[in-house]
Design a protein around this motif. Structure first.
Motif, PDB file in Angstrom:
ATOM      1  N   LEU A  54      49.728  31.224 105.442  1.00 23.69           N
ATOM      2  CA  LEU A  54      50.558  31.118 106.547  1.00 23.69           C
ATOM      3  C   LEU A  54      51.843  30.223 106.499  1.00 23.69           C
ATOM      4  CD1 LEU A  54      48.061  31.127 109.735  1.00 23.69           C
ATOM      5  CD2 LEU A  54      49.970  32.784 109.334  1.00 23.69           C
ATOM      6  N   TYR A  55      51.785  29.256 105.387  1.00 28.52           N
ATOM      7  CA  TYR A  55      52.799  28.205 105.479  1.00 28.52           C
ATOM      8  C   TYR A  55      53.596  28.138 104.243  1.00 28.52           C
ATOM      9  CZ  TYR A  55      50.112  26.735 109.716  1.00 28.52           C
ATOM     10  OH  TYR A  55      49.532  26.522 110.765  1.00 28.52           O
ATOM     11  N   THR A  56      54.916  27.528 104.452  1.00 29.96           N
ATOM     12  CA  THR A  56      55.755  27.288 103.312  1.00 29.96           C
ATOM     13  C   THR A  56      55.995  25.932 103.358  1.00 29.96           C
ATOM     14  OG1 THR A  56      57.817  27.976 104.409  1.00 29.96           O
ATOM     15  CG2 THR A  56      56.642  29.475 103.313  1.00 29.96           C
ATOM     16  N   GLY A  57      56.708  25.358 102.537  1.00 27.74           N
ATOM     17  CA  GLY A  57      57.145  23.920 102.530  1.00 27.74           C
ATOM     18  C   GLY A  57      56.059  22.931 101.990  1.00 27.74           C
ATOM     19  N   TYR A  58      55.033  23.591 101.514  1.00 28.39           N
ATOM     20  CA  TYR A  58      54.066  22.633 100.740  1.00 28.39           C
ATOM     21  C   TYR A  58      54.485  21.671  99.526  1.00 28.39           C
ATOM     22  CZ  TYR A  58      49.380  21.118  99.009  1.00 28.39           C
ATOM     23  OH  TYR A  58      48.377  20.163  98.773  1.00 28.39           O
ATOM     24  N   GLN A  59      55.584  22.243  99.052  1.00 24.34           N
ATOM     25  CA  GLN A  59      55.964  21.388  97.796  1.00 24.34           C
ATOM     26  C   GLN A  59      56.621  20.191  98.318  1.00 24.34           C
ATOM     27  OE1 GLN A  59      55.428  22.252  94.657  1.00 24.34           O
ATOM     28  NE2 GLN A  59      56.550  20.253  94.030  1.00 24.34           N
ATOM     29  N   ASN A  60      57.415  20.559  99.677  1.00 20.42           N
ATOM     30  CA  ASN A  60      58.081  18.981 100.159  1.00 20.42           C
ATOM     31  C   ASN A  60      56.890  17.974 100.686  1.00 20.42           C
ATOM     32  OD1 ASN A  60      60.549  20.176 100.213  1.00 20.42           O
ATOM     33  ND2 ASN A  60      60.627  20.639 102.164  1.00 20.42           N
ATOM     34  N   VAL A  61      55.963  18.430 101.225  1.00 15.65           N
ATOM     35  CA  VAL A  61      54.924  17.561 101.474  1.00 15.65           C
ATOM     36  C   VAL A  61      54.273  17.060 100.202  1.00 15.65           C
ATOM     37  CG1 VAL A  61      52.368  17.351 102.563  1.00 15.65           C
ATOM     38  CG2 VAL A  61      54.165  18.926 103.623  1.00 15.65           C
ATOM     39  N   LYS A  62      54.098  17.559  99.056  1.00 17.20           N
ATOM     40  CA  LYS A  62      53.459  16.877  97.965  1.00 17.20           C
ATOM     41  C   LYS A  62      54.478  16.060  97.437  1.00 17.20           C
ATOM     42  CE  LYS A  62      52.380  20.353  95.122  1.00 17.20           C
ATOM     43  NZ  LYS A  62      52.053  21.047  94.020  1.00 17.20           N
ATOM     44  N   THR A  63      55.595  16.469  97.284  1.00 11.20           N
ATOM     45  CA  THR A  63      56.845  15.376  96.793  1.00 11.20           C
ATOM     46  C   THR A  63      56.936  14.259  97.612  1.00 11.20           C
ATOM     47  OG1 THR A  63      58.019  17.188  95.936  1.00 11.20           O
ATOM     48  CG2 THR A  63      59.052  14.968  96.227  1.00 11.20           C
ATOM     49  N   GLY A  64      56.915  14.406  98.970  1.00 10.72           N
ATOM     50  CA  GLY A  64      57.007  13.200  99.888  1.00 10.72           C
ATOM     51  C   GLY A  64      55.794  12.412  99.847  1.00 10.72           C
ATOM     52  N   ARG A  65      54.669  12.974  99.646  1.00  7.39           N
ATOM     53  CA  ARG A  65      53.341  12.135  99.345  1.00  7.39           C
ATOM     54  C   ARG A  65      53.595  11.227  98.300  1.00  7.39           C
ATOM     55  NH1 ARG A  65      47.991  12.960  97.065  1.00  7.39           N
ATOM     56  NH2 ARG A  65      46.724  11.616  98.231  1.00  7.39           N
ATOM     57  N   ILE A  66      54.034  11.801  97.039  1.00  9.63           N
ATOM     58  CA  ILE A  66      54.120  11.134  95.998  1.00  9.63           C
ATOM     59  C   ILE A  66      55.390   9.933  96.165  1.00  9.63           C
ATOM     60  CG2 ILE A  66      54.890  11.194  93.550  1.00  9.63           C
ATOM     61  CD1 ILE A  66      53.615  14.189  93.517  1.00  9.63           C
ATOM     62  N   LEU A  67      56.274  10.166  96.869  1.00  7.22           N
ATOM     63  CA  LEU A  67      57.294   9.456  96.929  1.00  7.22           C
ATOM     64  C   LEU A  67      56.891   8.108  97.738  1.00  7.22           C
ATOM     65  CD1 LEU A  67      60.249  11.678  97.275  1.00  7.22           C
ATOM     66  CD2 LEU A  67      59.967  10.065  95.494  1.00  7.22           C
ATOM     67  N   ALA A  68      56.026   8.518  98.796  1.00  2.00           N
ATOM     68  CA  ALA A  68      55.363   7.494  99.870  1.00  2.00           C
ATOM     69  C   ALA A  68      54.622   6.429  98.920  1.00  2.00           C
ATOM     70  CB  ALA A  68      54.794   8.204 100.930  1.00  2.00           C
ATOM     71  N   ILE A  69      53.618   7.073  98.062  1.00  3.07           N
ATOM     72  CA  ILE A  69      52.760   6.195  97.270  1.00  3.07           C
ATOM     73  C   ILE A  69      53.723   5.280  96.409  1.00  3.07           C
ATOM     74  CG2 ILE A  69      51.163   6.460  95.387  1.00  3.07           C
ATOM     75  CD1 ILE A  69      50.078   8.925  96.839  1.00  3.07           C
ATOM     76  N   ILE A  70      54.770   5.841  95.770  1.00  2.66           N
ATOM     77  CA  ILE A  70      55.514   5.026  94.576  1.00  2.66           C
ATOM     78  C   ILE A  70      56.082   3.776  95.739  1.00  2.66           C
ATOM     79  CG2 ILE A  70      57.615   5.273  93.611  1.00  2.66           C
ATOM     80  CD1 ILE A  70      56.735   7.841  92.396  1.00  2.66           C
ATOM     81  N   GLY A  71      56.809   4.362  96.787  1.00  5.67           N
ATOM     82  CA  GLY A  71      57.431   3.415  97.744  1.00  5.67           C
ATOM     83  C   GLY A  71      56.393   2.294  98.115  1.00  5.67           C
ATOM     84  N   LEU A  72      55.111   2.587  98.378  1.00  5.75           N
ATOM     85  CA  LEU A  72      54.353   1.758  98.820  1.00  5.75           C
ATOM     86  C   LEU A  72      54.006   0.636  97.823  1.00  5.75           C
ATOM     87  CD1 LEU A  72      51.801   3.592 100.735  1.00  5.75           C
ATOM     88  CD2 LEU A  72      53.082   1.735 101.601  1.00  5.75           C
ATOM     89  N   VAL A  73      53.881   1.148  96.536  1.00  2.00           N
ATOM     90  CA  VAL A  73      53.473   0.266  95.254  1.00  2.00           C
ATOM     91  C   VAL A  73      54.732  -0.421  95.291  1.00  2.00           C
ATOM     92  CG1 VAL A  73      53.198   0.285  92.802  1.00  2.00           C
ATOM     93  CG2 VAL A  73      52.089   2.008  94.256  1.00  2.00           C
ATOM     94  N   LEU A  74      55.883  -0.080  95.119  1.00  5.24           N
ATOM     95  CA  LEU A  74      57.318  -0.900  94.992  1.00  5.24           C
ATOM     96  C   LEU A  74      57.332  -1.758  96.124  1.00  5.24           C
ATOM     97  CD1 LEU A  74      59.689   1.746  93.677  1.00  5.24           C
ATOM     98  CD2 LEU A  74      58.752  -0.084  92.490  1.00  5.24           C
ATOM     99  N   SER A  75      56.910  -1.659  97.249  1.00  6.98           N
ATOM    100  CA  SER A  75      57.290  -2.669  98.556  1.00  6.98           C
ATOM    101  C   SER A  75      56.199  -3.582  98.394  1.00  6.98           C
ATOM    102  CB  SER A  75      56.829  -1.673  99.727  1.00  6.98           C
ATOM    103  OG  SER A  75      57.994  -0.842  99.957  1.00  6.98           O
ATOM    104  N   GLY A  76      54.833  -3.226  97.999  1.00 11.99           N
ATOM    105  CA  GLY A  76      53.836  -4.325  97.741  1.00 11.99           C
ATOM    106  C   GLY A  76      54.275  -5.221  96.434  1.00 11.99           C
TER     107      GLY A  76
END
Length: 108
Positions: A54-76
């Motif tokens: 039913l859905y498109t845009g899953y690639q954006n979700v995966k990419t955003g999740r990876i970037l968020a993890i990287i951002g959390l690590v860098l912020s820590g």
């Protein structure tokens, strides 16, 4: 049935990018945006896994999740580094002296 965009998929990607950029703001903004992106990504993945056709845009979700993890690590790392530098160059006593000096200068 027509495919729909996953809810907030673009916003998750934007928050993931902002979490990486936010690590330059003493790490606080990066942690806020990273946590928000991860929570939103979790909900979007659950929606997608319920009915992937039913859905498109899953690639954006995966990419955003990876970037968020990287951002959390860098912020820590940024927060830990700032705390270490604060303690090494003055510590709490230095901060109190600086506060007293400011109070004297401005008549407080």
């Amino acid at each position: 049935m027509e495919k729909r965009e996953l809810p907030n998929s673009t916003l998750i990607l934007v928050f993931g990018i902002l979490s990486i950029l936010g690590c330059c703001c003493y790490g606080v903004a990066g942690i806020v945006f990273g946590i928000i992106a991860l929570v939103m990504a979790k909900r979007a993945v659950e929606i997608y896994n319920a009915d992937p056709e039913l859905y498109t845009g899953y690639q954006n979700v995966k990419t955003g999740r990876i970037l968020a993890i990287i951002g959390l690590v860098l912020s820590g790392i940024s927060i830990i580094t700032n705390i270490i530098f604060f303690i090494m160059y003055g510590g709490f006593e230095g901060m109190m002296e600086m506060q007293e000096q400011i109070m004297r200068e401005y008549g407080g």
